[in-house]
Design a protein around this motif. Structure first.
Motif, PDB file in Angstrom:
ATOM      1  N   ALA A 100       0.834  -1.197   0.000  1.00 50.20           N
ATOM      2  CA  ALA A 100       0.000   0.000   0.000  1.00 50.20           C
ATOM      3  C   ALA A 100       0.873   1.254   0.000  1.00 50.20           C
ATOM      4  O   ALA A 100       0.649   2.195  -0.776  1.00 50.20           O
ATOM      5  N   CYS A 104       1.278   4.147  -3.010  1.00 48.41           N
ATOM      6  CA  CYS A 104       0.985   5.558  -2.739  1.00 48.41           C
ATOM      7  C   CYS A 104       2.178   6.453  -3.055  1.00 48.41           C
ATOM      8  O   CYS A 104       2.028   7.538  -3.635  1.00 48.41           O
ATOM      9  N   LEU A 108       2.206   9.238  -6.400  1.00 51.86           N
ATOM     10  CA  LEU A 108       2.228  10.676  -6.159  1.00 51.86           C
ATOM     11  C   LEU A 108       3.507  11.361  -6.618  1.00 51.86           C
ATOM     12  O   LEU A 108       3.516  12.582  -6.811  1.00 51.86           O
ATOM     13  N   ILE A 198       0.230  10.929   2.983  1.00 49.87           N
ATOM     14  CA  ILE A 198       0.157   9.469   3.013  1.00 49.87           C
ATOM     15  C   ILE A 198       0.168   9.083   4.481  1.00 49.87           C
ATOM     16  O   ILE A 198       1.138   9.340   5.192  1.00 49.87           O
ATOM     17  N   LEU A 226      -4.218   9.626   1.446  1.00 49.73           N
ATOM     18  CA  LEU A 226      -4.208   8.200   1.142  1.00 49.73           C
ATOM     19  C   LEU A 226      -3.812   7.481   2.420  1.00 49.73           C
ATOM     20  O   LEU A 226      -2.682   7.612   2.896  1.00 49.73           O
ATOM     21  N   CYS A 228      -3.089   4.089   4.648  1.00 47.08           N
ATOM     22  CA  CYS A 228      -2.591   2.730   4.453  1.00 47.08           C
ATOM     23  C   CYS A 228      -2.687   1.951   5.761  1.00 47.08           C
ATOM     24  O   CYS A 228      -2.245   2.422   6.807  1.00 47.08           O
ATOM     25  N   ILE A 245      -5.489   0.447   0.865  1.00 49.73           N
ATOM     26  CA  ILE A 245      -5.422   1.902   0.729  1.00 49.73           C
ATOM     27  C   ILE A 245      -6.850   2.413   0.750  1.00 49.73           C
ATOM     28  O   ILE A 245      -7.719   1.862   0.063  1.00 49.73           O
ATOM     29  N   ILE A 247      -8.944   5.974   0.035  1.00 50.55           N
ATOM     30  CA  ILE A 247      -8.760   7.273  -0.613  1.00 50.55           C
ATOM     31  C   ILE A 247      -9.751   8.268  -0.020  1.00 50.55           C
ATOM     32  O   ILE A 247     -10.972   8.061  -0.063  1.00 50.55           O
ATOM     33  N   ILE A 258      -5.509  10.013  -9.826  1.00 49.97           N
ATOM     34  CA  ILE A 258      -4.844   9.222  -8.792  1.00 49.97           C
ATOM     35  C   ILE A 258      -5.569   7.892  -8.550  1.00 49.97           C
ATOM     36  O   ILE A 258      -4.921   6.831  -8.526  1.00 49.97           O
ATOM     37  N   LEU A 262      -3.772   4.283  -9.236  1.00 45.17           N
ATOM     38  CA  LEU A 262      -3.635   3.241  -8.217  1.00 45.17           C
ATOM     39  C   LEU A 262      -4.220   1.923  -8.727  1.00 45.17           C
ATOM     40  O   LEU A 262      -3.669   0.846  -8.473  1.00 45.17           O
TER      41      LEU A 262
END
Length: 417
Positions: A100, A104, A108, A198, A226, A228, A245, A247, A258, A262
């Motif tokens: 995860a 992320c 990004l 994140i 995001l 995790c 993950i 969002i 994004i 993912l």
């Protein structure tokens, strides 16, 4: 890419001179796996869920790369809270929290850009970022303030190439748990600087009695996040490799780009184990709260025992954790002049007392050691006794009116390159 993907802990440990005392059984306080000693096990409801998943014969084939609908819906229900309600479409299942985080960071950042990570912090962030050419910048945590973020330092580290801030709460290696107000202060910096977060929340809800856990996404409508997490720690099944993950993007700042990216990244391995996905709705909905409470209580008991014992050792300054499975212990190196570093300290501790802790340099924080708190209590007691004996043997006549580590650790931290 492979050559850039350096695992810092592996690199340091594999180059250490590790030779234990053959007269004393090894006590490894270095492994962040709660199942190592067999004293912490998943409860019957978790075990039966996976048994039923296997026996059903429904989950032997491929699934959607982002995860089966029922499993993603279960995560959405499990993670949703006031201020952060999500749907199955906002969930991507992964092979553990490590994947995860990998996805992320990758989604990004571009090569040459940077992400901000905590110091001390989990070294995998560096492994994942540098592997894809993304640079790291560090923001400091404050040991005198229960490892809270140095907010001024955090803001100063952000530049035009910063694409994300990683916030780890509760923390590995510190065992800290951020208050609602402190998380809000972090969010204020992110909002002001227009940088997404994140959130490494693999230890979510793993907080000691009297502490409160807040998902950072529940506290912001402005900053895209995001988050995790996974089954690994709270459910005591790290080898099952089920992470996710979620969002959180209320203002659609990420747009379709994004989430779609993912999804595309998840297609690289076509998702995590379908057997675990099949069991996930039952695991998340039927695991008794008492199971979680008992696990946390055992770890807290070890934390209190270890903190009490090591606080009495001249030259050591443990910092009492508030959650997770770890304790950071400061070493006043002035009291141990024969050691050049925390690595030297750990090597000698192993060779004389067969107690293995990780040196702070593994977490980019020299002058400390990290202790894992998931061992059986009798081994925790024995380890503390051996550490105390070791320090008494090595202790110099150096006198200081302020017992323990002076917390002047920043002088040992290397300057940014």
């Amino acid at each position: 890419m492979a050559k850039r993907s350096l695992n810092v802990i592996r690199d340091i440990v594999e180059n250490m001179n590790i030779s234990s005392n053959p007269k004393k059984p090894m006590i490894p306080l270095s492994i962040g796996d709660p199942t190592t000693f067999g004293n912490l096990k998943p409860c019957e409801e978790i075990v039966e869920a996976i048994v039923e998943s296997v026996r059903s014969m429904k989950f032997n084939g491929y699934a959607e790369s982002t995860g089966m609908q029922e499993a993603r819906q279960a995560v959405a229900v499990y993670t949703s809270c006031s201020g952060a309600v999500i749907e199955a479409k906002d969930v991507i299942l992964t092979s553990g929290c490590s994947q995860a985080l990998d996805m992320c960071i990758t989604v990004l950042g571009n090569p040459g850009q940077n992400i901000l990570v905590p110091r001390p912090g989990f070294p995998l962030y560096r492994t994942l970022a540098e592997g894809v050419g993304i640079e790291l910048k560090y923001y400091n945590l404050l040991p005198k303030q229960k490892w809270e973020v140095d907010l001024a330092d955090l803001e100063n580290q952000i530049d035009d190439n910063t694409v994300a801030i990683i916030v780890n709460n509760p923390s590995n290696p510190c065992g800290s748990v951020f208050s609602r107000n402190h998380l809000q202060a972090i969010l204020d910096v992110a909002a002001r600087k227009v940088v997404p977060i994140i959130a490494d929340e693999i230890y979510e809800h793993f907080v000691f009695p009297g502490q409160s856990y807040y998902s950072i996404a529940s506290l912001s409508t402005e900053v895209p996040i995001l988050s995790c997490s996974g089954l690994t720690k709270r459910f005591l099944v790290p080898g099952w490799r089920l992470g996710w993950i979620t969002i959180h993007d209320r203002n659609n700042i990420f747009g379709h780009g994004i989430p779609r990216a993912l999804q595309m990244l998840s297609q690289r391995i076509m998702g995590c184990s379908t057997l675990i996905q099949g069991a996930l709705p039952v695991i998340l909905s039927r695991t008794p709260q008492q199971f979680h409470s008992t696990t946390v209580q055992r770890v807290r008991s070890n934390a209190e025992l270890c903190y009490s014992a090591l606080s009495e050792v001249p030259g050591l300054n443990p910092i009492m954790p508030a959650g997770a499975m770890y304790m950071m212990v400061g070493i006043d190196m002035n009291r141990f002049p024969e050691f050049r570093s925390d690595v030297d300290f750990v090597e000698r501790l192993i060779s004389e007392e067969s107690v293995f802790c990780l040196p702070g340099v593994c977490f980019n924080y020299p002058g400390f050691i990290r202790i894992v708190l998931t061992v059986p209590q009798e081994q925790m007691l024995e380890a503390c006794k051996r550490i105390a004996d070791f320090c008494s043997h090595q202790h110099s006549p150096y006198e200081n009116s302020n017992k323990g580590h002076p917390f002047e650790v920043t002088k040992n931290i290397p300057e940014e390159s």
